[in-house]
Design an enzyme around this catalytic site. Structure first.
Site, mmCIF file in Angstrom:
data_model
loop_
_atom_site.group_PDB
_atom_site.id
_atom_site.type_symbol
_atom_site.label_atom_id
_atom_site.label_comp_id
_atom_site.label_asym_id
_atom_site.label_seq_id
_atom_site.Cartn_x
_atom_site.Cartn_y
_atom_site.Cartn_z
ATOM 1 N N GLU A 282 95.230 37.268 21.847
ATOM 2 C CA GLU A 282 96.566 37.376 21.234
ATOM 3 C C GLU A 282 97.619 37.778 22.260
ATOM 4 O O GLU A 282 98.792 37.456 22.097
ATOM 5 C CB GLU A 282 96.550 38.409 20.092
ATOM 6 C CG GLU A 282 96.235 37.794 18.748
ATOM 7 C CD GLU A 282 96.516 38.723 17.567
ATOM 8 O OE1 GLU A 282 96.346 38.252 16.441
ATOM 9 O OE2 GLU A 282 96.880 39.903 17.749
ATOM 10 N N HIS A 303 69.352 31.605 25.558
ATOM 11 C CA HIS A 303 68.484 30.588 24.966
ATOM 12 C C HIS A 303 69.291 29.613 24.120
ATOM 13 O O HIS A 303 68.732 28.865 23.332
ATOM 14 C CB HIS A 303 67.385 31.269 24.148
ATOM 15 C CG HIS A 303 66.516 32.136 25.003
ATOM 16 N ND1 HIS A 303 65.288 31.739 25.486
ATOM 17 C CD2 HIS A 303 66.740 33.372 25.531
ATOM 18 C CE1 HIS A 303 64.783 32.702 26.249
ATOM 19 N NE2 HIS A 303 65.652 33.702 26.287
ATOM 20 N N LYS A 417 99.763 31.325 8.095
ATOM 21 C CA LYS A 417 100.211 32.097 6.919
ATOM 22 C C LYS A 417 101.262 31.307 6.158
ATOM 23 O O LYS A 417 101.238 31.249 4.935
ATOM 24 C CB LYS A 417 100.813 33.436 7.358
ATOM 25 C CG LYS A 417 99.831 34.399 7.954
ATOM 26 C CD LYS A 417 100.507 35.732 8.221
ATOM 27 C CE LYS A 417 99.653 36.615 9.087
ATOM 28 N NZ LYS A 417 100.333 37.796 9.570
HETATM 29 O O1 PA5 Z 1 97.312 42.544 16.628
HETATM 30 C C1 PA5 Z 1 97.946 42.282 15.629
HETATM 31 O O2 PA5 Z 1 99.138 42.617 15.512
HETATM 32 C C2 PA5 Z 1 97.324 41.561 14.466
HETATM 33 O O3 PA5 Z 1 96.047 41.120 14.732
HETATM 34 C C3 PA5 Z 1 97.280 42.486 13.260
HETATM 35 O O4 PA5 Z 1 96.556 43.625 13.597
HETATM 36 C C4 PA5 Z 1 96.671 41.809 12.031
HETATM 37 O O5 PA5 Z 1 97.327 40.609 11.760
HETATM 38 C C5 PA5 Z 1 96.737 42.733 10.822
HETATM 39 O O6 PA5 Z 1 98.061 43.085 10.563
HETATM 40 P P1 PA5 Z 1 98.421 44.297 9.627
HETATM 41 O O7 PA5 Z 1 97.894 45.531 10.225
HETATM 42 O O8 PA5 Z 1 99.914 44.275 9.572
HETATM 43 O O9 PA5 Z 1 97.803 44.028 8.282
#
Ligand code: PA5
Length: 440
Positions: A282, A303, A417
């Site tokens: 990310e 394996h 989303k």
């Molecule tokens: O790193 C990030 O920002 C995302 O992976 C969030 O942690 C994830 O989408 C969950 O979001 P939230 O904590 O707002 O539910």
């Protein structure tokens, strides 16, 4: 005090040389300075940078008291969250837990995870498991609006209230969310839940050392003070290990190594790699750039994926996490008949065999054109896991800036989303619903 260590000597000789890594020194130092000065892209999300040393004993005691209450009153505690609100706690708990903890009696609750998928059978099975048992919920969402945890929380909250009564439920649901915004904040205020705040300036994937990770880890019975102390060791120990990792992986990337495989030889580290994949994936995968983070569990995957790694397209490098010592000792027995031909390793510990598998694999992969970086941990203990977490976080910030991206945003995760909301007919998405239906 022992510490984790990095060794990049087996990254050289093929794709890159030491000189290629050295040439990135000034860029890495500039990236580290940008982080420290807070004048780079995404600088409103640098709260993790000096977080470990800012955590007070009182804050840890407060979290521990909440964890102790859940440990005392509950047979199960369900941690609800996804992405950064899930992976850190899962990674640390698994790294420190008996591999068969789920099947053994323990003197605390079993920590379960929900809201990290939308599998109907999964949530049904989890609800069946806790049915009739006192359980607690830690619901974690920074935004307070994420669909996956919201669905799981609605279902489990309803079950807990029906099963144990509203008073028990409101006393054993803990919400971890933004200080003021989001549906979860409103709900927690209305129901009178104990709450903890995810600081505004700490993004999800950098939040494991906030209550997001610390509370579930404490509920699982692990020492959060030691975990944080480990992170402080690295925060205050100088940038050299992180610079080394960031320079080496960026040099490899520039030489065409587009995929980094995090390899472990210890089954408990499977989910540490899942956390690492989110952190690096990310943070770096944007603007058409970024090393693809993958992971394997060795020797299991030797394996299966071993063939590809040894012989497939030469676009990969490996970062191997090695754990120097095991806590248990199991010796391979001698056998009079030796029908399985194993007497040549009789008397050796299983870990000695594992270490030779590791060394043999690293040599074979280097020979096969897969450069290796090695990160060693003295043992799987809170202190060293804390060190590893902060090491990866800081190296990620440095690496992302070296790559020229904003390591602290994740614009790409919104695309699915938007489509999902349009397909489900969420209010406010009418236009998108019409557009997506026309495509189907
Ligand atoms: O790193 C990030 O920002 C995302 O992976 C969030 O942690 C994830 O989408 C969950 O979001 P939230 O904590 O707002 O539910």
């Amino acid at each position: 005090m022992s510490k984790i260590a990095i060794n990049n000597s087996t990254a050289f000789g093929g794709a890159i040389s030491q000189a290629d890594v050295d040439n990135l020194r000034s860029k890495a130092l500039a990236a580290a300075a940008t982080l420290e000065n807070g004048d780079g892209a995404g600088n409103d999300f640098l709260g993790w940078l000096h977080l470990p040393s800012s955590i007070t004993r009182d804050e840890l005691n407060e979290l521990q008291a909440t964890a102790d209450k859940l440990r005392r009153d509950c047979e199960y505690v369900v941690a609800i969250g996804i992405g950064g609100s899930y992976l850190g706690a899962k990674a640390v708990i698994d790294a420190l837990s008996d591999s068969f903890a789920a099947y053994k009696k323990s003197n605390g609750p079993k920590v379960l995870f929900a809201g990290n998928n939308i599998g109907e059978d999964y949530i049904h099975e989890l609800m069946g498991l806790v049915d009739g048992h006192p359980f607690g919920i830690i619901v974690i969402s920074k935004s307070g609006t994420t669909t996956e945890p919201a669905i799981a929380f609605r279902l489990l909250k309803e079950q807990l209230e029906r099963q144990q009564g509203r008073k028990f439920a409101s006393g054993h649901i803990i919400a971890i969310t933004d200080a003021a915004r989001g549906a979860l904040r409103g709900l927690a205020t209305q129901e009178g839940y104990t709450t903890y705040v995810i600081p505004d300036n700490v993004g999800g994937r950098f939040s494991v050392l906030t209550p997001v990770g610390l509370l579930p880890i404490a509920v699982a019975g692990f020492d959060i003070a030691e975990l944080v102390a480990g992170a402080v060791d690295i925060e205050q120990g100088g940038d050299e290990p992180m610079l080394c990792y960031a320079q080496t992986r960026n040099a490899l990337y520039q030489a065409g190594k587009k995929v980094e495989i995090l390899a472990n030889f210890c089954p408990r580290l499977h989910n540490l790699a899942e956390w690492w994949k989110q952190l690096y994936g990310e943070s770096e995968g944007k603007d058409g750039k970024g090393i693809f983070p993958a992971s394997v569990d060795f020797t299991t995957d030797l394996h299966s994926m071993g063939q590809w790694i040894q012989d497939g397209e030469r676009t990969i490098f490996e970062t191997v996490i090695t754990v120097e010592s095991q806590s248990a000792k199991v010796v391979i027995p001698s056998d009079d008949d030796d029908l399985d031909g194993l007497n040549y390793i009789a008397g050796k510990r299983v870990d000695q065999v594992n270490k030779m598998a590791e060394l043999g694999t690293r040599l074979a992969h280097v020979d096969g054109g897969v450069p290796n970086i090695v990160i060693s941990l003295p043992a799987l203990k809170e202190r060293y896991i804390g060190q590893l977490i902060y090491f990866f976080e800081k190296a990620c910030g440095i690496s992302g800036y070296m790559l020229g991206v904003n390591p602290f945003n994740q614009p790409g995760v919104e695309a699915y989303k938007k489509n999902m909301f349009a397909l489900l007919g969420k209010p406010g998405y009418e236009e998108a619903t019409r557009a997506i239906q026309a495509r189907l």
